[in-house]
Design an enzyme around this catalytic site. Structure first.
Site, PDB file in Angstrom:
ATOM      1  N   HIS A  18       8.889 -11.174   6.335  1.00  4.92           N
ATOM      2  CA  HIS A  18       8.999 -12.270   5.374  1.00  4.92           C
ATOM      3  C   HIS A  18       9.419 -13.577   6.051  1.00  4.92           C
ATOM      4  O   HIS A  18       9.012 -14.657   5.621  1.00  4.92           O
ATOM      5  CB  HIS A  18       9.948 -11.872   4.235  1.00  4.92           C
ATOM      6  CG  HIS A  18       9.396 -10.744   3.416  1.00  4.92           C
ATOM      7  ND1 HIS A  18      10.178  -9.884   2.696  1.00  4.92           N
ATOM      8  CD2 HIS A  18       8.114 -10.330   3.207  1.00  4.92           C
ATOM      9  CE1 HIS A  18       9.406  -8.999   2.089  1.00  4.92           C
ATOM     10  NE2 HIS A  18       8.157  -9.244   2.388  1.00  4.92           N
ATOM     11  N   HIS A  41      -1.851  -5.845   0.291  1.00  3.83           N
ATOM     12  CA  HIS A  41      -1.026  -4.684  -0.110  1.00  3.83           C
ATOM     13  C   HIS A  41       0.308  -5.276  -0.578  1.00  3.83           C
ATOM     14  O   HIS A  41       1.270  -5.370   0.187  1.00  3.83           O
ATOM     15  CB  HIS A  41      -0.790  -3.739   1.062  1.00  3.83           C
ATOM     16  CG  HIS A  41      -2.046  -3.130   1.628  1.00  3.83           C
ATOM     17  ND1 HIS A  41      -2.970  -3.852   2.328  1.00  3.83           N
ATOM     18  CD2 HIS A  41      -2.518  -1.850   1.590  1.00  3.83           C
ATOM     19  CE1 HIS A  41      -3.961  -3.046   2.702  1.00  3.83           C
ATOM     20  NE2 HIS A  41      -3.706  -1.824   2.270  1.00  3.83           N
ATOM     21  N   SER A 102       6.744 -10.045  -0.698  1.00  2.00           N
ATOM     22  CA  SER A 102       5.885 -11.092  -0.115  1.00  2.00           C
ATOM     23  C   SER A 102       5.196 -11.955  -1.178  1.00  2.00           C
ATOM     24  O   SER A 102       5.078 -13.179  -0.979  1.00  2.00           O
ATOM     25  CB  SER A 102       4.864 -10.474   0.849  1.00  2.00           C
ATOM     26  OG  SER A 102       4.219  -9.363   0.274  1.00  2.00           O
ATOM     27  N   GLU A 120      -2.711  -5.006  -5.370  1.00  3.06           N
ATOM     28  CA  GLU A 120      -1.890  -3.788  -5.275  1.00  3.06           C
ATOM     29  C   GLU A 120      -2.635  -2.651  -5.988  1.00  3.06           C
ATOM     30  O   GLU A 120      -3.008  -2.776  -7.145  1.00  3.06           O
ATOM     31  CB  GLU A 120      -0.514  -4.045  -5.934  1.00  3.06           C
ATOM     32  CG  GLU A 120       0.341  -2.829  -6.144  1.00  3.06           C
ATOM     33  CD  GLU A 120       0.646  -2.027  -4.887  1.00  3.06           C
ATOM     34  OE1 GLU A 120       1.052  -2.613  -3.871  1.00  3.06           O
ATOM     35  OE2 GLU A 120       0.463  -0.791  -4.916  1.00  3.06           O
ATOM     36  N   ASP A 145      -8.794  -1.612  -3.670  1.00  5.77           N
ATOM     37  CA  ASP A 145      -8.334  -1.007  -2.429  1.00  5.77           C
ATOM     38  C   ASP A 145      -8.107  -2.164  -1.441  1.00  5.77           C
ATOM     39  O   ASP A 145      -8.956  -3.063  -1.327  1.00  5.77           O
ATOM     40  CB  ASP A 145      -9.403  -0.045  -1.901  1.00  5.77           C
ATOM     41  CG  ASP A 145      -9.069   0.416  -0.503  1.00  5.77           C
ATOM     42  OD1 ASP A 145      -8.089   1.144  -0.350  1.00  5.77           O
ATOM     43  OD2 ASP A 145      -9.756  -0.004   0.449  1.00  5.77           O
ATOM     44  N   GLY A 146      -6.983  -2.147  -0.747  1.00  5.28           N
ATOM     45  CA  GLY A 146      -6.619  -3.270   0.121  1.00  5.28           C
ATOM     46  C   GLY A 146      -7.656  -3.564   1.198  1.00  5.28           C
ATOM     47  O   GLY A 146      -7.865  -4.715   1.574  1.00  5.28           O
ATOM     48  N   ASP A 166      -0.404  -5.513   4.819  1.00  5.23           N
ATOM     49  CA  ASP A 166       0.874  -4.796   4.938  1.00  5.23           C
ATOM     50  C   ASP A 166       0.747  -3.399   4.310  1.00  5.23           C
ATOM     51  O   ASP A 166       1.338  -3.121   3.278  1.00  5.23           O
ATOM     52  CB  ASP A 166       1.936  -5.647   4.199  1.00  5.23           C
ATOM     53  CG  ASP A 166       3.335  -5.077   4.327  1.00  5.23           C
ATOM     54  OD1 ASP A 166       3.578  -4.273   5.239  1.00  5.23           O
ATOM     55  OD2 ASP A 166       4.179  -5.447   3.488  1.00  5.23           O
TER      56      ASP A 166
HETATM   57  C1  LIG Z   1       4.636  -2.018   2.462  1.00  5.63           C
HETATM   58  S1  LIG Z   1       4.220  -2.115   0.789  1.00  5.63           S
HETATM   59  C2  LIG Z   1       3.901  -3.800   0.497  1.00  5.63           C
HETATM   60  C3  LIG Z   1       5.097  -4.697   0.533  1.00  5.63           C
HETATM   61  C4  LIG Z   1       4.804  -6.161   0.271  1.00  5.63           C
HETATM   62  N1  LIG Z   1       3.684  -6.649   1.065  1.00  5.63           N
HETATM   63  C5  LIG Z   1       6.023  -7.004   0.572  1.00  5.63           C
HETATM   64  O1  LIG Z   1       6.186  -7.434   1.725  1.00  5.63           O
HETATM   65  O2  LIG Z   1       6.807  -7.254  -0.323  1.00  5.63           O
HETATM   66  C6  LIG Z   1       2.601  -1.454   0.784  1.00  5.63           C
HETATM   67  C7  LIG Z   1       1.959  -1.438  -0.599  1.00  5.63           C
HETATM   68  O3  LIG Z   1       0.589  -1.044  -0.476  1.00  5.63           O
HETATM   69  C8  LIG Z   1       0.232  -0.314  -1.618  1.00  5.63           C
HETATM   70  N2  LIG Z   1      -0.978   0.451  -1.267  1.00  5.63           N
HETATM   71  C9  LIG Z   1      -1.102   1.661  -0.694  1.00  5.63           C
HETATM   72  N3  LIG Z   1      -2.388   1.945  -0.451  1.00  5.63           N
HETATM   73  C10 LIG Z   1      -3.092   0.868  -0.850  1.00  5.63           C
HETATM   74  C11 LIG Z   1      -4.463   0.523  -0.834  1.00  5.63           C
HETATM   75  N4  LIG Z   1      -5.379   1.373  -0.334  1.00  5.63           N
HETATM   76  N5  LIG Z   1      -4.833  -0.678  -1.300  1.00  5.63           N
HETATM   77  C12 LIG Z   1      -3.930  -1.563  -1.786  1.00  5.63           C
HETATM   78  N6  LIG Z   1      -2.611  -1.295  -1.850  1.00  5.63           N
HETATM   79  C13 LIG Z   1      -2.195  -0.096  -1.384  1.00  5.63           C
HETATM   80  C14 LIG Z   1       1.450   0.534  -1.901  1.00  5.63           C
HETATM   81  O4  LIG Z   1       1.459   0.965  -3.251  1.00  5.63           O
HETATM   82  C15 LIG Z   1       2.577  -0.447  -1.563  1.00  5.63           C
HETATM   83  O5  LIG Z   1       3.017  -1.127  -2.719  1.00  5.63           O
END
Ligand SMILES: C[S@@+](CC[C@H](N)C(=O)[O-])C[C@H]1O[C@@H](n2cnc3c(N)ncnc32)[C@H](O)[C@@H]1O
Length: 291
Positions: A18, A41, A102, A120, A145-146, A166
């Site tokens: 961050h 993500h 984030s 997300e 999907d991310g 992320d």
């Molecule tokens: C490390 S966390 C994100 C934290 C956020 N970026 C922050 O810094 O505050 C990863 C996130 O990715 C999500 N996630 C997992 N697989 C995913 C996918 N295939 N596509 C999008 N999001 C996904 C999870 O549910 C989780 O909330």
């Protein structure tokens, strides 16, 4: 999808990620042209540090908990100021009760002309994120999907901005996926700044990942790593890193001031250190396009 960021929000890895995100956004603000922030993500955007999840791990206490009221040296305090201003703003006076993810850090720092896209996939987390930004005309909330988002959202129409990738690292091969995804993403948005977070558990796997990033032969790539202990147990999160593509030219000098302070405050035992690896080819915007 078992990973929930609520257990980890505000930990040492979030502090590094961050702080860098805030520095990149502040640099983008130096020019008046609008930009876009894309968070592939995103998590839920705002975390209750008194929740069952946060209390169970207590990770934030060894992260933002060690930073927010630390008597930071003046130069490091100035570098962290935009990030810490958001943390303080959402808490008000008194002890920390909430931590911004984030998306919320981005939202607080961007200007009225800039745009934010947060994505997300987890159904419950997506609902929480959508609720946080309901009615916000500058922010779009998606549930793709991310990895699909990383392709379909690029390039942004502003042709300026930052992309944060992320992932949760729940699946095998996610480091390889990150390297491949980066190559494709930079091909679409060669002028963008990219921030890719990665965990440091097994240092051999991380060294291979760095080699795969260097093999993309992108011009400007920096790997920024913070180790909180010697990596003796490869099952533990011993450190965290960020690949930064097209970093602001001022970033490296700022990191050389900031990272020693973060090591001192965030280390958990012996072996805390920081590493900066130049993984760029240094020639042209993107010297070699991946096949
Ligand atoms: C490390 S966390 C994100 C934290 C956020 N970026 C922050 O810094 O505050 C990863 C996130 O990715 C999500 N996630 C997992 N697989 C995913 C996918 N295939 N596509 C999008 N999001 C996904 C999870 O549910 C989780 O909330």
């Amino acid at each position: 999808m078992n990973y929930r960021h609520a257990y980890h929000a505000g930990n040492f890895a979030d502090v590094l990620k961050h702080a860098l995100l805030a520095l990149v956004i502040e640099h983008l603000k130096l020019k008046p042209a609008p930009f876009r922030i894309i968070d592939t993500h995103a998590g839920i955007g705002l975390y209750d540090l008194g929740s069952e999840a946060a209390l169970k791990t207590g990770e934030w206490r060894a992260g933002i908990g060690r930073i927010v009221d630390a008597g930071l040296p003046a130069e490091a305090a100035a570098i962290l100021a935009p990030y810490l201003a958001v943390v303080r703003e959402i808490n008000g006076p008194g002890p920390l009760q909430r931590y911004p993810g984030s998306p919320l850090i981005a939202r607080h720092l961007m200007r009225a002309t800039d745009r934010l896209v947060v994505n997300e996939l987890h159904p419950e987390d997506h609902v929480a994120l959508a609720k946080l930004f309901a009615g916000d005309a500058q922010t779009k909330v998606l549930s793709l999907d991310g990895w699909t988002a990383l392709k379909s959202l690029l390039p942004p129409k502003e042709r300026r901005g930052v992309v944060l990738v992320d992932p949760a690292f729940e699946e095998q091969g996610e480091l390889e996926r990150l390297a491949k995804g980066l190559g494709e993403a930079v091909r679409r948005f060669a002028t963008g700044t990219f921030l890719l977070w990665y965990p440091i558990k097994d240092v051999k796997a991380v060294a291979a990942f760095r080699r795969s990033i260097a093999a993309l032969e992108l011009a400007k790539v920096l790997a920024v790593e913070l180790m909180i202990r010697a990596p003796e147990d490869a099952q533990r999160l011993n450190g965290a890193g960020l690949i930064v593509v097209n970093a602001p030219y001022t970033l490296e000098a700022k990191l050389k001031v900031l990272l020693p302070v973060l090591v001192r405050l965030l280390a958990q035992g012996e072996g805390g250190k920081f590493l900066l690896h130049d993984l760029g080819s240094g020639a042209g915007a993107l010297r070699k396009h991946p096949a």
